[in-house]
Scaffold this active site. Sequence first.
Site, PDB file in Angstrom:
ATOM      1  N   TYR A 138       0.707  -1.547   0.493  1.00  0.00           N
ATOM      2  CA  TYR A 138       0.002  -0.292  -0.077  1.00  0.00           C
ATOM      3  C   TYR A 138       1.335   1.076  -0.264  1.00  0.00           C
ATOM      4  CZ  TYR A 138      -2.884   3.420   1.866  1.00  0.00           C
ATOM      5  OH  TYR A 138      -3.332   4.990   2.279  1.00  0.00           O
TER       6      TYR A 138
HETATM    7  N1  LIG Z   1      -9.257   7.319   5.101  1.00  0.00           N
HETATM    8  C1  LIG Z   1      -8.046   7.781   5.916  1.00  0.00           C
HETATM    9  O1  LIG Z   1      -7.817   7.463   7.073  1.00  0.00           O
HETATM   10  C2  LIG Z   1      -6.890   7.595   4.826  1.00  0.00           C
HETATM   11  C3  LIG Z   1      -6.158   8.004   5.640  1.00  0.00           C
HETATM   12  C4  LIG Z   1      -4.774   8.651   4.418  1.00  0.00           C
HETATM   13  C5  LIG Z   1      -4.584   8.910   3.057  1.00  0.00           C
HETATM   14  N2  LIG Z   1      -6.177   8.281   2.644  1.00  0.00           N
HETATM   15  C6  LIG Z   1      -6.356   8.240   1.312  1.00  0.00           C
HETATM   16  O2  LIG Z   1      -7.303   8.907   0.634  1.00  0.00           O
HETATM   17  C7  LIG Z   1      -7.133   8.732  -0.708  1.00  0.00           C
HETATM   18  C8  LIG Z   1      -8.657   7.694  -0.426  1.00  0.00           C
HETATM   19  O3  LIG Z   1      -8.943   7.132   1.114  1.00  0.00           O
HETATM   20  P1  LIG Z   1     -10.656   6.202   1.336  1.00  0.00           P
HETATM   21  O4  LIG Z   1     -10.027   6.005   2.591  1.00  0.00           O
HETATM   22  O5  LIG Z   1     -11.333   7.124   0.914  1.00  0.00           O
HETATM   23  O6  LIG Z   1     -10.437   5.108   0.677  1.00  0.00           O
HETATM   24  P2  LIG Z   1     -11.933   4.983   0.111  1.00  0.00           P
HETATM   25  O7  LIG Z   1     -11.584   3.182  -0.019  1.00  0.00           O
HETATM   26  O8  LIG Z   1     -12.684   4.754   0.725  1.00  0.00           O
HETATM   27  O9  LIG Z   1     -12.201   5.403  -1.182  1.00  0.00           O
HETATM   28  C9  LIG Z   1     -11.635   5.098  -1.945  1.00  0.00           C
HETATM   29  C10 LIG Z   1     -12.596   5.181  -3.681  1.00  0.00           C
HETATM   30  O10 LIG Z   1     -12.487   4.586  -4.547  1.00  0.00           O
HETATM   31  C11 LIG Z   1     -12.410   4.020  -5.512  1.00  0.00           C
HETATM   32  N3  LIG Z   1     -11.702   3.459  -6.775  1.00  0.00           N
HETATM   33  C12 LIG Z   1     -11.114   2.347  -6.052  1.00  0.00           C
HETATM   34  N4  LIG Z   1     -10.438   1.920  -6.603  1.00  0.00           N
HETATM   35  C13 LIG Z   1     -11.092   2.481  -7.781  1.00  0.00           C
HETATM   36  C14 LIG Z   1     -10.747   2.188  -9.158  1.00  0.00           C
HETATM   37  N5  LIG Z   1      -9.492   1.626 -10.089  1.00  0.00           N
HETATM   38  N6  LIG Z   1     -11.199   3.135 -10.361  1.00  0.00           N
HETATM   39  C15 LIG Z   1     -12.758   4.108  -9.796  1.00  0.00           C
HETATM   40  N7  LIG Z   1     -12.429   3.854  -8.594  1.00  0.00           N
HETATM   41  C16 LIG Z   1     -12.323   3.639  -7.347  1.00  0.00           C
HETATM   42  C17 LIG Z   1     -13.393   2.849  -4.234  1.00  0.00           C
HETATM   43  O11 LIG Z   1     -14.845   2.414  -4.598  1.00  0.00           O
HETATM   44  C18 LIG Z   1     -13.585   4.202  -3.341  1.00  0.00           C
HETATM   45  O12 LIG Z   1     -15.256   4.095  -3.381  1.00  0.00           O
HETATM   46  C19 LIG Z   1      -6.336   7.370  -1.357  1.00  0.00           C
HETATM   47  O13 LIG Z   1      -5.316   7.403  -1.477  1.00  0.00           O
HETATM   48  C20 LIG Z   1      -5.842   6.933   0.662  1.00  0.00           C
HETATM   49  O14 LIG Z   1      -4.592   6.522   0.486  1.00  0.00           O
HETATM   50  C21 LIG Z   1      -6.542   8.217   3.428  1.00  0.00           C
END
Ligand SMILES: NC(=O)c1ccc[n+]([C@@H]2O[C@H](COP(=O)([O-])OP(=O)(O)OC[C@H]3O[C@@H](n4cnc5c(N)ncnc54)[C@H](O)[C@@H]3O)[C@@H](O)[C@H]2O)c1
EC number: 5.1.3.6
Length: 141
Positions: A138
Site C-alpha cells: 500500500y
Molecule cells: N481514510 C484515511 O484515513 C486516509 C488517510 C490517509 C490517506 N488516505 C488516502 O485517501 C484516498 C482515499 O482513501 P479513502 O479512505 O477515502 O478510501 P475509500 O476506499 O473509502 O475510497 C476510495 C474510493 O475509490 C474507489 N476506487 C478504488 N479503485 C478505483 C478505480 N480503479 N476506479 C474507480 N474508483 C476506484 C473505491 O470504490 C472507493 O469508493 C486514498 O488515496 C488513501 O490512501 C486516506
Amino acid sequence: MSPQPSNAVATAFLGLDNFNDYYDPALKRARQALLERTGVFIVEGDINDIALLKKLFEVVAFTHVMHLAAQAGVRYAMENPSSYVHSNLAGLVSLLEVCKSADPQPSIVWASSSSVYGLNTRVPFSEKDRTDQPASLYAAT
Ligand SMILES: NC(=O)c1ccc[n+]([C@@H]2O[C@H](COP(=O)([O-])OP(=O)(O)OC[C@H]3O[C@@H](n4cnc5c(N)ncnc54)[C@H](O)[C@@H]3O)[C@@H](O)[C@H]2O)c1
C-alpha cells in the site's frame, strides 16, 4: 427560467467510482446519494477506463481533478496485491495521461498516506522525510 448573463459559466461537479467490494458497496451507494443531493453526480466506472475518462472530459471542461480513487489498506495487500497495482499505479497513470491531453488541462490534487513514511522512526512526520523505505505494498503504491 431566468436569463443568464452572457459570461455565465456552468459549474459541474462529477465523481467517478468503480464501487468495488473492498468494503460494503452499500456504504458507497449511500455516499453517492448524499453527494447527488448536493449536486455532485457520480458515474460508475474505473479510472483505468481511458475511453470513459476521455468521454467525460469531452462532455465537461473540468478545471480541477481531485483524485481520491485508490486501493487503501495495509493488510489487504497480502490478499489482493494486484488491486493496488491496478488502482494506485495503472489507474493514476491513466488519469494523468487523460488530464495531460485535456483542454483545458485541469489542476490535479491527489491523496497520499502517512504510510509512505514507512520505517521512519522520527515523529511527527514531515513532507521532507524519506519515502523510499515503504513497509507495505500500500505504502509503495
Ligand atoms: N481514510 C484515511 O484515513 C486516509 C488517510 C490517509 C490517506 N488516505 C488516502 O485517501 C484516498 C482515499 O482513501 P479513502 O479512505 O477515502 O478510501 P475509500 O476506499 O473509502 O475510497 C476510495 C474510493 O475509490 C474507489 N476506487 C478504488 N479503485 C478505483 C478505480 N480503479 N476506479 C474507480 N474508483 C476506484 C473505491 O470504490 C472507493 O469508493 C486514498 O488515496 C488513501 O490512501 C486516506
